[in-house]
Motif scaffolding. Structure first.
Motif, short mmCIF file in Angstrom:
data_model
loop_
_atom_site.label_atom_id
_atom_site.label_comp_id
_atom_site.label_asym_id
_atom_site.label_seq_id
_atom_site.Cartn_x
_atom_site.Cartn_y
_atom_site.Cartn_z
N TYR A 18 37.21 29.25 11.55
CA TYR A 18 36.83 27.99 10.93
C TYR A 18 36.44 28.24 9.49
O TYR A 18 35.49 28.96 9.21
CB TYR A 18 35.66 27.34 11.68
CG TYR A 18 35.55 25.87 11.38
CD1 TYR A 18 36.01 24.93 12.28
CD2 TYR A 18 35.02 25.42 10.16
CE1 TYR A 18 35.94 23.57 12.00
CE2 TYR A 18 34.96 24.07 9.88
CZ TYR A 18 35.42 23.16 10.80
OH TYR A 18 35.37 21.82 10.51
N VAL A 20 34.75 27.08 6.33
CA VAL A 20 33.69 26.14 5.98
C VAL A 20 33.98 25.59 4.58
O VAL A 20 34.00 26.34 3.61
CB VAL A 20 32.31 26.81 6.02
CG1 VAL A 20 31.21 25.82 5.68
CG2 VAL A 20 32.06 27.46 7.38
N ARG A 21 34.21 24.28 4.52
CA ARG A 21 34.58 23.64 3.27
C ARG A 21 33.40 22.87 2.68
O ARG A 21 32.67 22.19 3.40
CB ARG A 21 35.77 22.70 3.47
CG ARG A 21 37.03 23.43 3.89
CD ARG A 21 38.27 22.53 3.92
NE ARG A 21 38.03 21.13 3.72
CZ ARG A 21 38.28 20.18 4.64
NH1 ARG A 21 38.79 20.49 5.80
NH2 ARG A 21 38.04 18.91 4.36
N ASP A 23 33.35 20.13 0.88
CA ASP A 23 33.39 18.69 1.08
C ASP A 23 32.91 18.32 2.49
O ASP A 23 32.22 17.32 2.67
CB ASP A 23 34.78 18.11 0.80
CG ASP A 23 35.87 18.67 1.69
OD1 ASP A 23 35.85 19.88 2.01
OD2 ASP A 23 36.78 17.90 2.07
N GLU A 24 33.24 19.14 3.50
CA GLU A 24 32.77 18.89 4.87
C GLU A 24 31.25 19.07 4.97
O GLU A 24 30.59 18.32 5.67
CB GLU A 24 33.43 19.85 5.87
CG GLU A 24 34.78 19.43 6.34
CD GLU A 24 35.27 20.31 7.49
OE1 GLU A 24 34.57 21.26 7.90
OE2 GLU A 24 36.38 20.02 7.97
N GLU A 27 29.75 16.01 3.37
CA GLU A 27 30.02 14.81 4.17
C GLU A 27 29.16 14.79 5.44
O GLU A 27 28.55 13.77 5.78
CB GLU A 27 31.50 14.74 4.54
CG GLU A 27 31.85 13.53 5.36
CD GLU A 27 33.33 13.48 5.76
OE1 GLU A 27 33.70 12.47 6.38
OE2 GLU A 27 34.07 14.43 5.47
N PHE A 28 29.12 15.92 6.16
CA PHE A 28 28.31 15.99 7.38
C PHE A 28 26.84 15.73 7.05
O PHE A 28 26.17 14.92 7.71
CB PHE A 28 28.48 17.34 8.06
CG PHE A 28 27.77 17.44 9.38
CD1 PHE A 28 28.45 17.21 10.56
CD2 PHE A 28 26.41 17.73 9.46
CE1 PHE A 28 27.79 17.27 11.80
CE2 PHE A 28 25.75 17.80 10.67
CZ PHE A 28 26.45 17.56 11.84
N ALA A 54 25.30 24.72 4.76
CA ALA A 54 25.64 23.77 5.83
C ALA A 54 24.42 23.50 6.70
O ALA A 54 23.60 24.39 6.93
CB ALA A 54 26.78 24.33 6.68
N HIS A 58 25.68 21.04 11.68
CA HIS A 58 27.09 21.13 11.30
C HIS A 58 27.67 22.44 11.82
O HIS A 58 28.80 22.49 12.32
CB HIS A 58 27.24 21.03 9.78
CG HIS A 58 28.65 20.96 9.30
ND1 HIS A 58 28.98 21.12 7.98
CD2 HIS A 58 29.82 20.77 9.95
CE1 HIS A 58 30.28 21.01 7.84
NE2 HIS A 58 30.82 20.81 9.02
N MET A 62 30.93 22.83 14.14
CA MET A 62 32.06 23.72 13.87
C MET A 62 32.28 24.67 15.05
O MET A 62 33.42 24.95 15.43
CB MET A 62 31.83 24.48 12.57
CG MET A 62 31.87 23.60 11.34
SD MET A 62 31.64 24.49 9.77
CE MET A 62 29.84 24.62 9.69
N PRO A 95 29.49 27.05 2.13
CA PRO A 95 30.90 26.75 1.84
C PRO A 95 31.62 28.04 1.44
O PRO A 95 31.07 28.87 0.71
CB PRO A 95 30.81 25.77 0.67
CG PRO A 95 29.48 25.09 0.84
CD PRO A 95 28.58 26.20 1.36
#
Length: 156
Positions: A18, A20-21, A23-24, A27-28, A54, A58, A62, A95
Motif C-alpha cells: 500500500y 501511502v499518498r 492526498d489520501e 482527505e481521510f 497519517a 487511516h 489501509m 506520505p
C-alpha cells in the motif's frame, strides 16, 4: 475454498503493498480525524511527528484494504469479524511510506452454538518500507465450516 477446518495454527503469511499518498492522508483526516498534524505541514512540523502524518485510523483502513485483498486471493470462506483486540500504533505513517502486512494464525475455534461457523485469531503486524512495524493488533475473523454432505434417500 478454504473453510475453518483447513486452517492451521502457526501458519504465517506476508502480503500487501500500500503506497501511502499525501492526498489520501489529507482527505481521510479531513473527514474522520481533522487534527492539524494530519492536515497541515506547518502544524505537523511543530509536533513530535515532525511532518504530516497519517491518522492511526487511516492506517487501520489501509491495513483493512490489504487484508480484504488477501482474503479474496486466498479464497477463504470469510464471514466478517466481531472485532480486533490490542490495537497499537507503534510509529507514525507518512506520505510516501509503503505498507505491508504479516499475519500469524494463533487460534482456530469452532463455535459451540453455531456449527456452521467458527473463529480464527491472528496476530497482525503492519510494516513500512524500512521493515519497521507501524501497527499491531489481534484480529478475530469468522469463517464458515465445510458444508455437510447431504445423503439422498436413493443412495440407501
Amino acid at each position: 475454498m478454504k473453510y475453518l477446518e483447513d486452517m492451521v495454527v502457526g501458519t504465517k503469511a506476508s502480503f500487501g503493498h500500500y503506497d501511502v499518498r499525501r492526498d489520501e492522508v489529507i482527505e481521510f483526516a479531513s473527514k474522520y480525524d481533522p487534527q492539524a498534524f494530519h492536515l497541515d505541514d506547518e502544524a505537523a512540523a511543530k509536533t513530535h511527528f515532525g511532518r504530516l502524518s497519517a491518522s492511526g485510523w487511516h492506517t487501520c483502513a489501509m491495513t483493512m484494504a490489504m487484508l480484504v485483498e488477501n482474503l479474496k486471493d486466498s479464497d477463504q470462506a470469510s464471514l466478517g469479524s466481531p472485532g480486533h483486540d490490542g490495537l497499537r500504533w507503534l510509529r507514525p505513517v507518512y506520505p510516501g511510506d509503503v505498507l505491508r502486512v504479516e499475519t500469524e494464525l494463533t487460534e482456530v475455534r469452532p463455535s459451540r452454538s453455531r456449527p456452521e461457523m467458527g473463529s480464527v485469531h491472528y496476530n497482525i503486524t503492519v510494516f513500512n518500507q524500512d521493515d519497521k512495524p507501524v501497527l499491531t493488533m489481534k484480529s478475530i475473523g469468522l469463517m464458515s465450516t465445510r458444508p455437510k454432505q447431504t445423503s439422498r434417500s436413493s443412495d440407501v
